[in-house]
Design a protein around this motif. Structure first.
Motif, PDB file in Angstrom:
ATOM      1  N   THR A   1     -60.014 -32.417 -81.788  1.00 15.06           N
ATOM      2  CA  THR A   1     -60.779 -32.294 -83.029  1.00 15.06           C
ATOM      3  C   THR A   1     -61.243 -33.670 -83.481  1.00 15.06           C
ATOM      4  OG1 THR A   1     -58.842 -32.488 -84.485  1.00 15.06           O
ATOM      5  CG2 THR A   1     -59.468 -30.271 -83.772  1.00 15.06           C
ATOM      6  N   GLY A   2     -62.416 -33.690 -84.100  1.00 13.69           N
ATOM      7  CA  GLY A   2     -62.954 -34.918 -84.676  1.00 13.69           C
ATOM      8  C   GLY A   2     -63.515 -34.625 -86.058  1.00 13.69           C
ATOM      9  N   GLU A   3     -63.372 -35.587 -86.968  1.00 12.00           N
ATOM     10  CA  GLU A   3     -63.829 -35.389 -88.342  1.00 12.00           C
ATOM     11  C   GLU A   3     -64.473 -36.659 -88.879  1.00 12.00           C
ATOM     12  OE1 GLU A   3     -60.406 -34.230 -90.616  1.00 12.00           O
ATOM     13  OE2 GLU A   3     -59.813 -32.682 -89.185  1.00 12.00           O
ATOM     14  N   TYR A   4     -65.456 -36.484 -89.728  1.00 12.10           N
ATOM     15  CA  TYR A   4     -65.956 -37.543 -90.588  1.00 12.10           C
ATOM     16  C   TYR A   4     -65.470 -37.207 -91.995  1.00 12.10           C
ATOM     17  CZ  TYR A   4     -69.208 -39.203 -86.946  1.00 12.10           C
ATOM     18  OH  TYR A   4     -69.758 -39.719 -85.798  1.00 12.10           O
ATOM     19  N   THR A   5     -64.509 -37.955 -92.497  1.00 12.72           N
ATOM     20  CA  THR A   5     -63.948 -37.659 -93.819  1.00 12.72           C
ATOM     21  C   THR A   5     -64.972 -37.880 -94.923  1.00 12.72           C
ATOM     22  OG1 THR A   5     -63.055 -39.914 -93.979  1.00 12.72           O
ATOM     23  CG2 THR A   5     -61.605 -38.208 -93.096  1.00 12.72           C
ATOM     24  N   GLU A   6     -66.006 -38.698 -94.645  1.00  8.36           N
ATOM     25  CA  GLU A   6     -67.031 -38.933 -95.657  1.00  8.36           C
ATOM     26  C   GLU A   6     -67.825 -37.662 -95.942  1.00  8.36           C
ATOM     27  OE1 GLU A   6     -66.116 -42.827 -93.651  1.00  8.36           O
ATOM     28  OE2 GLU A   6     -66.482 -40.764 -93.007  1.00  8.36           O
ATOM     29  N   GLY A   7     -67.851 -36.723 -95.012  1.00  9.38           N
ATOM     30  CA  GLY A   7     -68.576 -35.474 -95.223  1.00  9.38           C
ATOM     31  C   GLY A   7     -67.996 -34.653 -96.368  1.00  9.38           C
ATOM     32  N   PRO A   8     -66.759 -34.123 -96.174  1.00 12.76           N
ATOM     33  CA  PRO A   8     -66.103 -34.063 -94.868  1.00 12.76           C
ATOM     34  C   PRO A   8     -66.668 -32.935 -94.017  1.00 12.76           C
ATOM     35  CG  PRO A   8     -64.665 -33.140 -96.550  1.00 12.76           C
ATOM     36  CD  PRO A   8     -65.893 -33.614 -97.264  1.00 12.76           C
ATOM     37  N   THR A   9     -66.678 -33.187 -92.695  1.00 10.57           N
ATOM     38  CA  THR A   9     -67.147 -32.196 -91.732  1.00 10.57           C
ATOM     39  C   THR A   9     -66.546 -32.558 -90.386  1.00 10.57           C
ATOM     40  OG1 THR A   9     -69.118 -31.056 -90.891  1.00 10.57           O
ATOM     41  CG2 THR A   9     -69.251 -33.450 -91.085  1.00 10.57           C
ATOM     42  N   GLY A  10     -66.635 -31.645 -89.420  1.00 10.35           N
ATOM     43  CA  GLY A  10     -65.990 -31.968 -88.159  1.00 10.35           C
ATOM     44  C   GLY A  10     -66.365 -31.048 -87.017  1.00 10.35           C
ATOM     45  N   VAL A  11     -65.643 -31.226 -85.907  1.00 14.56           N
ATOM     46  CA  VAL A  11     -65.910 -30.519 -84.658  1.00 14.56           C
ATOM     47  C   VAL A  11     -64.580 -30.216 -83.977  1.00 14.56           C
ATOM     48  CG1 VAL A  11     -66.168 -32.682 -83.376  1.00 14.56           C
ATOM     49  CG2 VAL A  11     -67.219 -30.601 -82.502  1.00 14.56           C
ATOM     50  N   THR A  12     -64.533 -29.101 -83.254  1.00 13.09           N
ATOM     51  CA  THR A  12     -63.356 -28.721 -82.467  1.00 13.09           C
ATOM     52  C   THR A  12     -63.816 -28.380 -81.057  1.00 13.09           C
ATOM     53  OG1 THR A  12     -62.244 -27.830 -84.435  1.00 13.09           O
ATOM     54  CG2 THR A  12     -61.393 -27.152 -82.292  1.00 13.09           C
ATOM     55  N   VAL A  13     -63.170 -28.991 -80.059  1.00 19.96           N
ATOM     56  CA  VAL A  13     -63.576 -28.828 -78.661  1.00 19.96           C
ATOM     57  C   VAL A  13     -62.424 -28.226 -77.856  1.00 19.96           C
ATOM     58  CG1 VAL A  13     -64.376 -30.021 -76.582  1.00 19.96           C
ATOM     59  CG2 VAL A  13     -65.109 -30.827 -78.851  1.00 19.96           C
ATOM     60  N   PHE A  14     -62.715 -27.132 -77.146  1.00 21.88           N
ATOM     61  CA  PHE A  14     -61.753 -26.497 -76.248  1.00 21.88           C
ATOM     62  C   PHE A  14     -62.226 -26.716 -74.816  1.00 21.88           C
ATOM     63  CE2 PHE A  14     -62.073 -24.074 -80.171  1.00 21.88           C
ATOM     64  CZ  PHE A  14     -60.746 -23.932 -80.580  1.00 21.88           C
TER      65      PHE A  14
ATOM     66  N   ALA B   1     -66.058 -38.011 -78.776  1.00 28.56           N
ATOM     67  CA  ALA B   1     -64.741 -38.584 -79.084  1.00 28.56           C
ATOM     68  C   ALA B   1     -63.678 -37.494 -79.142  1.00 28.56           C
ATOM     69  CB  ALA B   1     -64.796 -39.342 -80.408  1.00 28.56           C
ATOM     70  N   ALA B   2     -64.029 -36.346 -79.733  1.00 26.94           N
ATOM     71  CA  ALA B   2     -63.082 -35.234 -79.818  1.00 26.94           C
ATOM     72  C   ALA B   2     -62.775 -34.682 -78.427  1.00 26.94           C
ATOM     73  CB  ALA B   2     -63.652 -34.132 -80.703  1.00 26.94           C
ATOM     74  N   TYR B   3     -63.804 -34.562 -77.591  1.00 24.92           N
ATOM     75  CA  TYR B   3     -63.594 -34.088 -76.216  1.00 24.92           C
ATOM     76  C   TYR B   3     -62.644 -35.007 -75.463  1.00 24.92           C
ATOM     77  CZ  TYR B   3     -64.605 -34.240 -71.223  1.00 24.92           C
ATOM     78  OH  TYR B   3     -64.490 -34.329 -69.864  1.00 24.92           O
ATOM     79  N   ARG B   4     -62.851 -36.303 -75.591  1.00 23.14           N
ATOM     80  CA  ARG B   4     -62.026 -37.260 -74.839  1.00 23.14           C
ATOM     81  C   ARG B   4     -60.615 -37.380 -75.416  1.00 23.14           C
ATOM     82  NH1 ARG B   4     -67.476 -40.378 -74.536  1.00 23.14           N
ATOM     83  NH2 ARG B   4     -68.107 -39.879 -72.391  1.00 23.14           N
ATOM     84  N   ALA B   5     -60.418 -36.908 -76.647  1.00 24.51           N
ATOM     85  CA  ALA B   5     -59.092 -36.942 -77.270  1.00 24.51           C
ATOM     86  C   ALA B   5     -58.349 -35.619 -77.110  1.00 24.51           C
ATOM     87  CB  ALA B   5     -59.224 -37.276 -78.758  1.00 24.51           C
ATOM     88  N   ALA B   6     -58.936 -34.668 -76.369  1.00 26.53           N
ATOM     89  CA  ALA B   6     -58.323 -33.348 -76.232  1.00 26.53           C
ATOM     90  C   ALA B   6     -56.945 -33.437 -75.584  1.00 26.53           C
ATOM     91  CB  ALA B   6     -59.239 -32.435 -75.417  1.00 26.53           C
ATOM     92  N   ARG B   7     -56.036 -32.582 -76.043  1.00 29.39           N
ATOM     93  CA  ARG B   7     -54.661 -32.572 -75.550  1.00 29.39           C
ATOM     94  C   ARG B   7     -54.206 -31.126 -75.375  1.00 29.39           C
ATOM     95  NH1 ARG B   7     -51.930 -34.441 -81.347  1.00 29.39           N
ATOM     96  NH2 ARG B   7     -53.227 -33.025 -82.592  1.00 29.39           N
ATOM     97  N   PRO B   8     -53.267 -30.886 -74.470  1.00 30.80           N
ATOM     98  CA  PRO B   8     -52.833 -29.503 -74.234  1.00 30.80           C
ATOM     99  C   PRO B   8     -51.810 -29.049 -75.267  1.00 30.80           C
ATOM    100  CG  PRO B   8     -51.710 -30.996 -72.739  1.00 30.80           C
ATOM    101  CD  PRO B   8     -52.687 -31.835 -73.510  1.00 30.80           C
ATOM    102  N   GLY B   9     -51.896 -27.776 -75.639  1.00 31.66           N
ATOM    103  CA  GLY B   9     -50.831 -27.142 -76.405  1.00 31.66           C
ATOM    104  C   GLY B   9     -50.716 -27.509 -77.861  1.00 31.66           C
TER     105      GLY B   9
END
Length: 460
Positions: free
Chosen positions: A52-65, A167-175
């Motif tokens: 997951t990635g977020e811009y807190t200034e929004g706030p808004t974000g993205v979730t990548v599976f 950035a969210a894609y590259r930070a993805a983690r299992p479980g």
């Protein structure tokens, strides 16, 4: 066109380009916040990685599976206003795995950039290339959907862009899956149909039945209300005369409609967004053919009408993706209807897990009203974005505020100034159905609703 006209046109074009460059620079200055959130779903399934990635200034974000290899995917669309990338390709029903990732994002149509950004990241990182014509195609394929998180709910138009998605894609983690108002659900809301306007988010759930694994993930931004298995509304800023939360039933709201929408029934106050969406993903490890997977998507999506009432309206963009990782093909496979029942219950759990703790209204303390000199130091024009500025005035021992520009600032409208009531020396509120806190603690800044959903204005 004469020389003067051409020169004027060129000048306007230059200004437009400069303005666009400045806006892009402001977006590029934002710092991604990755995998945030204290409330998480932890599950044992190495094939599924979540970032997951977020811009807190929004706030808004993205979730990548993402998945450990290409998987088979299907899609079911129910809402009247879906926003998707590559979803139609899944409808073709090819019987071989091609899907690499599923991407959810805020930012309305602008957030669709996130889905294609993950595709290019897969290529840039050497995971995929451009070869689509071998026996096993190696070209990246992602699908994605968005929720609408602009408009009255926030005071700027920051969106989850390519940089945040990658950035969210590259930070993805299992479980590990952050729940509540995180990732793509960072500024989701529910219940606008009845004026509830409760904060919402993303939720997940996991169940293993013998060798069969089922995981459900959803971002709940529904026009309807979230409903538990006892028929009770889970999250809502109720009208003054409504039953207390815990005894308020979605059936009561539905049966009383349209009275439950009218002021006479203590109906909606302020502006409620009419652009809503619930985007979801169901993943099973059982090997399935395209027809079975498509029917699973339809069955689970249909079942969500129990948990979200009403569901799939013209103002919703509901989309559900179904994925089979095909890790299990043994003798204990479940038939399609049975698997659909189990998956539907897991999805209901995920919807319930999406709901964060709601902020409460601060208590007014008349004795905390600062002296005139202090109030004068708080006055000024506070700019939240190109669309919203709040003018604060100190007169007669009182502090008032009025919105200017293209958009109201929650209960602070453009038509008339409202009086701010003291909570403490630097904190004020506007009483009403929806909590609104204004914090002047940092010189030169005005923070609306400090905390997880804060909006910051800078005095000019």
């Amino acid at each position: 066109m004469g020389f003067a006209s051409r020169a004027a046109t060129a000048g306007l074009l230059a200004l437009a380009i400069a303005g666009g460059a400045q806006a892009r620079a402001d977006q590029d200055a934002l710092k991604p916040v990755l995998n945030a959130g204290d409330k998480t779903l932890n599950f044992d399934w190495p094939m599924i990685r979540v970032g997951t990635g977020e811009y807190t200034e929004g706030p808004t974000g993205v979730t990548v599976f993402t998945f450990g290899r290409k998987v088979l995917g299907a899609v079911d669309v129910r809402g009247g206003g879906p926003g998707t990338v590559n979803a139609d390709y899944l409808r073709l029903g090819y019987n071989y795995p091609e899907l690499d990732a599923v991407v959810f994002a805020g930012g309305s149509w602008y957030g669709l950039e996130a889905a294609t950004a993950v595709e290019t990241a897969l290529k840039d990182d050497g995971v995929r290339d451009g070869d689509a014509f071998t026996e096993e195609p190696n070209i990246a394929l992602t699908v994605g959907s968005i929720i609408y998180d602009f408009g009255p709910r926030r005071l700027n138009e920051i969106y989850p862009d390519k940089r945040l998605a990658q950035a969210a894609y590259r930070a993805a983690r299992p479980g590990v899956f952050p729940q509540g108002a995180e990732g793509a659900g960072r500024f989701a809301k529910t219940g606008g149909m009845f004026g509830c306007n409760a904060y919402s988010g993303q939720g997940g759930a996991y169940r293993q039945i013998g060798d069969i694994k089922v995981a459900a993930f959803t971002v709940v931004n529904a026009l309807g209300v979230v409903t538990d298995r006892q028929g009770r509304v889970v999250s809502c800023y109720s009208g003054a005369s409504w039953p207390k939360l815990g005894t308020l039933r979605s059936a009561d709201l539905m049966q009383a409609f349209p009275d439950s929408y009218k002021e006479a029934w203590a109906g909606p106050e302020g502006q409620a967004s009419r652009k809503n969406t619930t985007i979801s993903l169901i993943v099973v490890n059982q090997k399935m053919d395209p027809a079975e997977l498509q029917r699973l998507a339809a069955q689970v999506h249909t079942s969500m009408a129990r948990a979200l009432q009403p569901f799939a309206t013209m103002a919703d963009g509901d989309v559900l993706y179904a994925v089979s990782t095909a890790e299990y093909d043994g003798s204990a496979k479940m038939n399609s209807p049975s698997l659909g029942v189990a998956a539907s219950e897991v999805m209901w759990d995920a919807i319930l897990n999406s709901q964060p703790v709601q902020p409460v209204a601060p208590k007014i303390d008349a004795k905390a009203m600062p002296k005139a000199g202090v109030l004068a130091g708080l006055a000024g024009d506070y700019v939240f974005s190109s669309r919203v500025t709040v003018k604060v005035l100190a007169e007669g021992g009182k502090l008032t505020a009025q919105a200017t520009g293209a958009q109201d600032a929650y209960a602070i409208g453009r038509k008339a100034a409202v009086e701010l009531q003291p909570v403490s020396a630097n904190v004020f509120t506007v009483p009403g159905r929806y909590p609104l806190t204004l914090d002047f603690s940092t010189p030169g800044r005005l923070v609306f609703n400090p905390g997880h959903w804060r909006q910051v204005g800078v005095r000019r």
